[in-house]
Design a protein around this motif. Structure first.
Motif, PDB file in Angstrom:
ATOM      1  N   ASN A 245       0.796  -1.228   0.000  1.00 15.55           N
ATOM      2  CA  ASN A 245       0.000   0.000   0.000  1.00 15.55           C
ATOM      3  C   ASN A 245       0.838   1.294   0.000  1.00 15.55           C
ATOM      4  O   ASN A 245       0.878   2.030   0.994  1.00 15.55           O
ATOM      5  N   PRO A 246       1.473   1.625  -1.109  1.00 20.04           N
ATOM      6  CA  PRO A 246       2.318   2.821  -1.157  1.00 20.04           C
ATOM      7  C   PRO A 246       1.540   4.127  -1.104  1.00 20.04           C
ATOM      8  O   PRO A 246       0.376   4.191  -1.521  1.00 20.04           O
ATOM      9  N   ASP A 247       2.197   5.162  -0.588  1.00 20.72           N
ATOM     10  CA  ASP A 247       1.600   6.500  -0.586  1.00 20.72           C
ATOM     11  C   ASP A 247       1.575   7.104  -1.984  1.00 20.72           C
ATOM     12  O   ASP A 247       0.736   7.943  -2.295  1.00 20.72           O
ATOM     13  N   ALA A 248       2.545   6.700  -2.808  1.00 21.30           N
ATOM     14  CA  ALA A 248       2.648   7.241  -4.172  1.00 21.30           C
ATOM     15  C   ALA A 248       3.134   6.156  -5.119  1.00 21.30           C
ATOM     16  O   ALA A 248       3.890   5.250  -4.724  1.00 21.30           O
ATOM     17  N   ILE A 249       2.702   6.236  -6.359  1.00 18.91           N
ATOM     18  CA  ILE A 249       3.188   5.355  -7.423  1.00 18.91           C
ATOM     19  C   ILE A 249       3.811   6.235  -8.495  1.00 18.91           C
ATOM     20  O   ILE A 249       3.172   7.169  -8.989  1.00 18.91           O
ATOM     21  N   ILE A 250       5.051   5.932  -8.831  1.00 26.34           N
ATOM     22  CA  ILE A 250       5.756   6.687  -9.871  1.00 26.34           C
ATOM     23  C   ILE A 250       6.138   5.719 -10.977  1.00 26.34           C
ATOM     24  O   ILE A 250       6.794   4.703 -10.734  1.00 26.34           O
ATOM     25  N   ALA A 251       5.710   6.031 -12.193  1.00 29.62           N
ATOM     26  CA  ALA A 251       5.981   5.171 -13.341  1.00 29.62           C
ATOM     27  C   ALA A 251       7.027   5.803 -14.248  1.00 29.62           C
ATOM     28  O   ALA A 251       7.196   7.021 -14.272  1.00 29.62           O
ATOM     29  N   SER A 252       7.711   4.950 -15.010  1.00 26.56           N
ATOM     30  CA  SER A 252       8.661   5.464 -16.000  1.00 26.56           C
ATOM     31  C   SER A 252       8.148   5.173 -17.403  1.00 26.56           C
ATOM     32  O   SER A 252       7.623   6.048 -18.074  1.00 26.56           O
ATOM     33  N   GLY A 253       8.247   3.937 -17.854  1.00 30.42           N
ATOM     34  CA  GLY A 253       7.791   3.622 -19.209  1.00 30.42           C
ATOM     35  C   GLY A 253       8.935   3.593 -20.200  1.00 30.42           C
ATOM     36  O   GLY A 253      10.082   3.353 -19.846  1.00 30.42           O
ATOM     37  N   MET A 254       8.630   3.899 -21.471  1.00 29.36           N
ATOM     38  CA  MET A 254       9.627   3.788 -22.527  1.00 29.36           C
ATOM     39  C   MET A 254       9.974   5.112 -23.194  1.00 29.36           C
ATOM     40  O   MET A 254      10.969   5.211 -23.888  1.00 29.36           O
ATOM     41  N   GLY A 255       9.178   6.134 -23.012  1.00 33.52           N
ATOM     42  CA  GLY A 255       9.431   7.375 -23.732  1.00 33.52           C
ATOM     43  C   GLY A 255       9.120   8.603 -22.907  1.00 33.52           C
ATOM     44  O   GLY A 255       9.085   8.572 -21.682  1.00 33.52           O
ATOM     45  N   GLU A 256       8.848   9.685 -23.616  1.00 34.95           N
ATOM     46  CA  GLU A 256       8.603  10.969 -22.966  1.00 34.95           C
ATOM     47  C   GLU A 256       7.153  11.149 -22.537  1.00 34.95           C
ATOM     48  O   GLU A 256       6.831  12.079 -21.797  1.00 34.95           O
ATOM     49  N   GLU A 257       6.265  10.259 -22.992  1.00 28.30           N
ATOM     50  CA  GLU A 257       4.844  10.409 -22.695  1.00 28.30           C
ATOM     51  C   GLU A 257       4.421   9.536 -21.517  1.00 28.30           C
ATOM     52  O   GLU A 257       4.926   8.431 -21.328  1.00 28.30           O
ATOM     53  N   ARG A 258       3.498  10.046 -20.743  1.00 29.90           N
ATOM     54  CA  ARG A 258       2.954   9.300 -19.606  1.00 29.90           C
ATOM     55  C   ARG A 258       2.288   8.029 -20.110  1.00 29.90           C
ATOM     56  O   ARG A 258       1.404   8.072 -20.966  1.00 29.90           O
ATOM     57  N   PRO A 259       2.666   6.857 -19.594  1.00 31.19           N
ATOM     58  CA  PRO A 259       2.082   5.606 -20.095  1.00 31.19           C
ATOM     59  C   PRO A 259       0.633   5.445 -19.643  1.00 31.19           C
ATOM     60  O   PRO A 259       0.286   5.752 -18.493  1.00 31.19           O
ATOM     61  N   GLU A 260      -0.200   4.947 -20.539  1.00 33.42           N
ATOM     62  CA  GLU A 260      -1.612   4.771 -20.231  1.00 33.42           C
ATOM     63  C   GLU A 260      -1.820   3.765 -19.110  1.00 33.42           C
ATOM     64  O   GLU A 260      -2.757   3.886 -18.323  1.00 33.42           O
ATOM     65  N   TRP A 261      -0.918   2.774 -19.040  1.00 33.37           N
ATOM     66  CA  TRP A 261      -1.106   1.715 -18.040  1.00 33.37           C
ATOM     67  C   TRP A 261      -0.953   2.202 -16.596  1.00 33.37           C
ATOM     68  O   TRP A 261      -1.322   1.499 -15.652  1.00 33.37           O
ATOM     69  N   LEU A 262      -0.453   3.412 -16.396  1.00 36.04           N
ATOM     70  CA  LEU A 262      -0.354   3.932 -15.038  1.00 36.04           C
ATOM     71  C   LEU A 262      -1.743   4.065 -14.400  1.00 36.04           C
ATOM     72  O   LEU A 262      -1.923   3.848 -13.197  1.00 36.04           O
TER      73      LEU A 262
END
Length: 311
Positions: A245-262
């Motif tokens: 149960n994290p306070d925050a989730i930070i995603a990276s992905g493959m490029g400069e755009e926010r990944p939809e799967w977040l």
């Protein structure tokens, strides 16, 4: 009165003149007074604990990881790069470099054919066997394994030493270190925020406490919920994230755009990160690469965690 024969005087005068000449122009200090010769070799120790020695600065360099390519440019030695690996996309000049394979699939024949003075490798990315094989082929290889933010500044200065560009490398590293220290001072007493860092969604993957990203979290007052994982980039399941149960989730992905799967985490409304709308994105090139640009990613992470903290 007795006189000395001229035939004796001339040899005696000659002997005196020779003695005077050796005692002034050709004087040699006693052995005990002589200073030992100072080696001009360039000597550094790499991540294997191996001593790397160059008789002069490297003029031709091959870098076997994108982050190393970037660090060579930061050290002021970009003009000495003669080849790199794929995904070496920063700075723009790196895109023009010939490639010798990928960081995890090196083309030994290509490296050997280019006859570099120095090869710069990456232990966990290339694998230890790559450096060993290149050394068997007669190459001089320096390998890195950067685990902390401070390691990055050290690497830039080391490359500067190996390439003979110390003045530029040291200046940039010191300026960067000052900015890093300012961030440390700002967030050193911040309340801890638990963080899940998501590298990818399928398979679901994160990073453990040994990875550089965890050091960025610490800088910002964050705590990696998978710091105790055995693998540096473990594959996990959704249940393990939910249970921690994290306070925050930070995603990276493959490029400069926010990944939809977040946004798929929104189907778990009981997660604190979802309840508080703490789903964030940082482009991977400025958070997962071991370069001076990681400070840009660190600033973003610190801002995101401060937002979560205030909620």
């Amino acid at each position: 009165m007795r006189t000395t024969p001229m035939s004796f005087i001339r040899p005696l005068n000659m002997l005196c003149l020779l003695s005077l000449a050796f005692s002034t122009a050709g004087y040699a200090a006693p052995i005990a007074d002589r200073q030992p010769e100072v080696s001009q070799d360039i000597v550094v120790t790499d991540a294997r604990g191996k001593v790397i020695r160059l008789s002069k600065p490297a003029q031709t360099i091959i870098a076997l990881a994108p982050h190393i390519v970037e660090n060579v440019y930061s050290a002021g030695a970009g003009d000495k790069l003669i080849a790199a690996v794929n995904y070496s996309n920063y700075p723009a000049a790196a895109l023009k470099l010939p490639q010798v394979g990928g960081y995890n699939a090196i083309n030994y024949e290509e490296v050997l054919a280019r006859k570099p003075d120095l090869v710069l490798g990456w232990i966990s990315g290339n694998g230890p066997q790559v450096a060993a094989q290149l050394e068997r082929l007669g190459m001089t290889v320096y390998v890195d394994e950067l685990r902390t933010l401070d390691d990055i500044a050290d690497e830039v200065m080391t490359i500067g030493k190996l390439a003979g560009t110390e003045a530029i490398a040291n200046q940039r590293a010191h300026q960067w270190q000052q900015q890093l220290n300012q961030l440390r001072e700002r967030y050193s007493n911040a309340k801890t925020v638990s963080v899940f860092y998501q590298v990818w969604n399928s398979p679901l993957q994160t990073l453990n406490g040994q990875h550089l990203v965890s050091d960025v979290m610490k800088l910002c007052g964050g705590e990696n919920i998978f710091a105790d994982a055995l693998s540096i980039a473990p594959k996990i399941n959704e249940e393990s994230v939910i249970s921690r149960n994290p306070d925050a989730i930070i995603a990276s992905g493959m490029g400069e755009e926010r990944p939809e799967w977040l946004d798929t985490w929104k189907q778990y409304p009981k997660l604190t990160a979802v309840q508080q709308q703490n789903l964030f994105f940082i482009p991977p090139d400025i958070i997962q690469r071991h370069t001076l640009r990681i400070l840009d990613g660190a600033r973003l992470m610190c801002e995101y965690l401060q937002t979560a903290r205030e909620k």
